[in-house]
Design an enzyme around this catalytic site. Structure first.
Site: not given
Ligand code: F6P
Length: 334
Positions: A13, A74, A105, A127, A129, A131, A173
């Site tokens: 992303g 992706r 990731d 990203t 996120d 994460d 996500r």
């Protein structure tokens, strides 16, 4: 001796700040006398030979642009061992000596696999996120958070005017970072995140009490990692039973608007710093690591460690949310 060549790609992303990172990678490499290639469309571009030289001219005017000029994907082929062996051959055929991977990731796990095949590679966390393990921030988190807070503020305006409760679905996500931090920053009443089990009876009680007290503009933030907005509203209705919800509840799904936009000052600076360090480290022979932000400083962390663990949400955020009276679920982490 011919100049050495470094390549850079953006994968997964997209996130605001990827362009400043590409720019810093390329400028640092050019200054060091290396040639720089941009690989288009993530790892897929390696298979499709979508490789172009980056020059001062092609880097001009990209610093303030959202998205990624290199484009992203992706790539399923790269996830398989045969795919990675082919990619390695392709990189060697293109005379590429080292690679910088900017992504989330999955992309960094791909970078780790390449380094295990003895190809020099360094990752940059990119990203929205937030994460990625072992770094306090990734490139794009700050811009996305600002976009989200701005959008929540706008929803709050209309919520107040119409005495409505709004459920706002936020990206992330597997992580509630964006939802939790923007709930704190926007003054939302409830936040529903994958890290904690939500308590629907308590949420409905809170909304009902607020409604009785004429505080009828409640905001619930829902991290997409829990469920989608429609499913959550169905659960609210089920729990409310025959008497139904006293108040009208509307939903807003923020969607991909969260990933776009001009990178903030913080993201431009972070991306530039990370891009510069990635190349300096590769030139010095470092490989198999990711540039990370730790206690405000940049450092290199083993990709094995990055990919081997799950990033924990800073616990002080939960404490803060609780102190501020935000309802976010039961204390048992799930
Ligand atoms: O990883 C970033 C992210 O925006 C997640 O928050 C979201 O779940 C996902 O990407 C969406 O991916 P796509 O754009 O491929 O639908």
């Amino acid at each position: 001796m011919p100049a050495k060549t470094i390549a850079v790609l953006t994968s997964g992303g997209d996130s605001p700040g990827m362009n400043p990172a590409v720019r810093a990678v390329a400028k640092t490499a050019i200054r060091a006398g290396w040639r720089v290639f941009g690989i288009s469309n993530g790892y897929q571009g390696i298979f499709d030979d979508e490789v172009m030289e980056l020059t001062s001219r092609s880097l001009s005017g990209i610093l303030d642009r959202g998205g990624t000029i290199l484009q992203s994907s992706r790539c399923k082929q790269f996830m398989k061992p045969e795919g990675r062996t082919l990619a390695l051959r392709k990189l060697r055929e293109q005379h590429i000596d080292a690679l910088v991977v900017i992504g989330g990731d999955g992309s960094l796990a791909g970078a780790l696999e390449l380094s295990r095949l003895d190809f020099p590679v360094i990752g940059i966390p990119g990203t929205i996120d937030n994460d990625i393990n072992a770094t306090e921030m990734g490139v794009g988190v700050d811009t996305a958070s600002n976009t989200i807070v701005d959008l929540i503020d706008k929803v709050k305006d209309t919520a107040r005017s119409h005495r409505r409760c709004f459920l706002i679905e936020i990206m992330g996500r597997n992580s509630g970072y964006l939802a939790l931090t923007t709930a704190i920053a926007s003054g939302a009443e409830v936040v529903v995140i994958p890290e904690y089990r939500y308590n629907m009876p308590r949420i409905l009680d809170l909304l009902a009490t607020r409604y009785r007290n004429r505080l009828n503009d409640s905001i619930i933030l829902l991290a997409e990692g829990v469920c989608d907005a429609d499913t959550f509203i169905q659960h609210m209705m089920r729990e409310a039973g025959e008497q139904g919800l006293q108040q009208e509840v509307r939903k807003t799904v923020l969607g991909h608007v969260q990933r776009g936009g001009r990178p903030s000052h913080f993201d431009r600076l972070l991306a530039s710093r990370m891009g510069e360090l990635a190349v300096t480290a590769l030139i010095q022979g470092e490989t198999g690591s990711m540039v990370a932000l730790s206690k405000g400083r940049l450092t290199l962390v083993d990709l094995e460690r990055v990919c081997g663990g799950k990033k924990a949400m800073p616990s002080d955020l939960f404490r803060l949310a609780r102190q501020l009276g935000i309802e976010f679920g039961d204390t048992v982490e799930v």
